[in-house]
Motif scaffolding. Structure first.
Motif, mmCIF file in Angstrom:
data_model
loop_
_atom_site.group_PDB
_atom_site.id
_atom_site.type_symbol
_atom_site.label_atom_id
_atom_site.label_comp_id
_atom_site.label_asym_id
_atom_site.label_seq_id
_atom_site.Cartn_x
_atom_site.Cartn_y
_atom_site.Cartn_z
ATOM 1 N N ILE A 159 -43.366 4.825 -40.219
ATOM 2 C CA ILE A 159 -42.219 4.902 -41.125
ATOM 3 C C ILE A 159 -41.481 3.575 -41.145
ATOM 4 O O ILE A 159 -41.504 2.820 -40.171
ATOM 5 C CB ILE A 159 -41.232 6.031 -40.740
ATOM 6 C CG1 ILE A 159 -40.636 5.785 -39.350
ATOM 7 C CG2 ILE A 159 -41.905 7.383 -40.795
ATOM 8 C CD1 ILE A 159 -39.467 6.696 -39.043
ATOM 9 N N LYS A 160 -40.878 3.319 -42.283
ATOM 10 C CA LYS A 160 -39.976 2.180 -42.412
ATOM 11 C C LYS A 160 -38.587 2.720 -42.697
ATOM 12 O O LYS A 160 -38.423 3.603 -43.538
ATOM 13 C CB LYS A 160 -40.427 1.264 -43.552
ATOM 14 C CG LYS A 160 -39.469 0.099 -43.798
ATOM 15 C CD LYS A 160 -39.956 -0.808 -44.918
ATOM 16 C CE LYS A 160 -39.018 -2.011 -45.033
ATOM 17 N NZ LYS A 160 -39.500 -2.988 -46.024
ATOM 18 N N ILE A 161 -37.622 2.228 -41.977
ATOM 19 C CA ILE A 161 -36.239 2.662 -42.187
ATOM 20 C C ILE A 161 -35.446 1.483 -42.732
ATOM 21 O O ILE A 161 -35.330 0.448 -42.082
ATOM 22 C CB ILE A 161 -35.601 3.156 -40.875
ATOM 23 C CG1 ILE A 161 -36.454 4.276 -40.266
ATOM 24 C CG2 ILE A 161 -34.183 3.647 -41.131
ATOM 25 C CD1 ILE A 161 -36.078 4.612 -38.852
ATOM 26 N N GLN A 162 -34.953 1.664 -43.959
ATOM 27 C CA GLN A 162 -34.119 0.628 -44.566
ATOM 28 C C GLN A 162 -32.658 1.019 -44.477
ATOM 29 O O GLN A 162 -32.336 2.185 -44.271
ATOM 30 C CB GLN A 162 -34.526 0.419 -46.024
ATOM 31 C CG GLN A 162 -35.911 -0.216 -46.128
ATOM 32 C CD GLN A 162 -36.441 -0.122 -47.540
ATOM 33 O OE1 GLN A 162 -36.799 0.941 -48.006
ATOM 34 N NE2 GLN A 162 -36.457 -1.253 -48.226
ATOM 35 N N ASN A 163 -31.791 0.048 -44.624
ATOM 36 C CA ASN A 163 -30.353 0.248 -44.396
ATOM 37 C C ASN A 163 -30.128 0.864 -43.017
ATOM 38 O O ASN A 163 -29.298 1.755 -42.845
ATOM 39 C CB ASN A 163 -29.734 1.153 -45.461
ATOM 40 C CG ASN A 163 -29.820 0.531 -46.837
ATOM 41 O OD1 ASN A 163 -30.009 -0.682 -46.962
ATOM 42 N ND2 ASN A 163 -29.708 1.347 -47.857
ATOM 43 N N CYS A 164 -30.912 0.386 -42.059
ATOM 44 C CA CYS A 164 -30.858 0.950 -40.729
ATOM 45 C C CYS A 164 -29.606 0.453 -40.025
ATOM 46 O O CYS A 164 -29.325 -0.731 -40.009
ATOM 47 C CB CYS A 164 -32.102 0.546 -39.945
ATOM 48 S SG CYS A 164 -32.206 1.342 -38.368
ATOM 49 N N PRO A 165 -28.839 1.360 -39.451
ATOM 50 C CA PRO A 165 -27.535 0.956 -38.925
ATOM 51 C C PRO A 165 -27.596 0.265 -37.573
ATOM 52 O O PRO A 165 -27.994 0.874 -36.599
ATOM 53 C CB PRO A 165 -26.790 2.295 -38.819
ATOM 54 C CG PRO A 165 -27.862 3.292 -38.570
ATOM 55 C CD PRO A 165 -29.085 2.784 -39.278
#
Length: 291
Positions: free
Chosen positions: A15-21
């Motif tokens: 998985i790719k997580i964008q806008n990751c905090p």
DNA sequence: CTCCAGGAACTCC
DNA sequence: GGAGTTCATGGA
């Protein structure tokens, strides 16, 4: 936080997580809270850390601060396991602000800034407890070596891309192995402490689940003190890293040096539930700022 | 050789 | 109740 599934090489789910905090994978796995992850270079990222947690092998990877890749992981795995493991549901940006507004000290401010992106990992409670029993009067490379040998000998084998990894062994399995075999892992005087912990957990003299669920920090401490070889420091680390008790503030030889740099008025109790997070920033800053 | 490492139990007073 | 000592092991 936008989660997208994709397939990496050899049909590996990822998985790719964008806008990751607000997470820094390198710092989170380099700061000494977790002994089971190491830098790898299986995929093509700036930072990759691979290891076993909760019986699964995963690789966390980052190229920049605001996105995150997880390999050998589906979106469902992320929701069920790794989101919590990485403490991504917590707002660390707010926590950092809160720490700095509670204790206005320049040394602490520098430490928070230096450690920005560290997340307290929510590790398995038995793994955290056992690991920090092994940690006493020991150094991090040797702690990792002992735990690795223990997992390889007593854990369950996990295959990933043709190489083998091992889960953290249960208290039951280690108890059956016996003190002599634990001693053979070069655990030294800690062998009898490990066996005592296994014994009290298997016999339910100490219930890790009850500790996890109990809100009273003093109760949690007194329960863990029943185990030989568990004092304030080991218990604090176990509670912080394995039981989600972020008010814990472990003080080891490094933290004693840190406290000399803080004003005498510093009181970690004022930080409440953020004390343990502040501690990790201070520990990381003290231990790594010179190297 | 000595000193140290994500300490705690034990032994004195 | 505090201060000093001991406990295994390996690297610096």
């Amino acid at each position: 936080m936008i989660v997208t599934e994709f397939q990496a090489k050899n049909q590996i789910p990822a998985i790719k997580i964008q806008n990751c905090p607000y997470i820094d994978i390198f710092k989170s796995f380099d700061c000494g809270q977790c002994f089971r992850f190491d830098p790898v270079s299986v995929f093509d990222h700036k930072y990759e850390f691979g290891g076993v947690a909760f019986g699964r092998y995963v690789i966390f990877a980052q190229d920049s601060f605001d996105q995150l890749y997880i390999y050998n992981c589906t979106a469902k795995d992320f929701d069920l396991i790794w989101c919590k493991f990485l403490s991504l549901e917590e707002n660390y940006e707010e926590i950092d602000k809160s720490i700095l507004s509670t204790e206005k000290d320049i040394y602490l401010k520098n430490a928070v800034n230096y450690g920005k992106g560290i997340r307290i990992l929510k590790q398995d409670m038995w793994e955290a407890l056992c690991s920090f029993i092994i940690s006493q009067n020991n150094n991090i490379p040797r702690i990792k070596k002992i735990i690795s040998a223990m997992c390889e000998k007593y854990g369950e084998k996990i295959e990933f891309l043709g190489s083998f990894h091992y889960s953290f062994p249960s208290a039951n399995v280690l108890l059956d192995a016996g003190v002599d075999e634990i001693l053979a892992l070069k655990t030294g005087f800690r062998a009898k402490y490990i066996i005592d912990a296994c014994s009290k957990i298997v016999n339910n003299e100490v219930s890790l689940a009850n500790i996890y669920d109990n809100e009273s920090f003093d109760f949690c401490l007194s329960e863990l003190y029943k185990i030989k070889g568990v004092g304030l420091k080991v218990a604090s680390c176990a509670l912080l890293f394995g039981f989600n008790k972020t008010e814990a503030f472990p003080v080891d030889v490094w933290m004693k040096r840190v406290l000399l740099n803080l004003p005498s008025t510093f009181d970690y109790n004022r930080l409440g539930k953020n004390a343990g997070i502040a501690q990790q920033y201070l520990f990381y800053y003290e231990r790594y700022k010179t190297t």
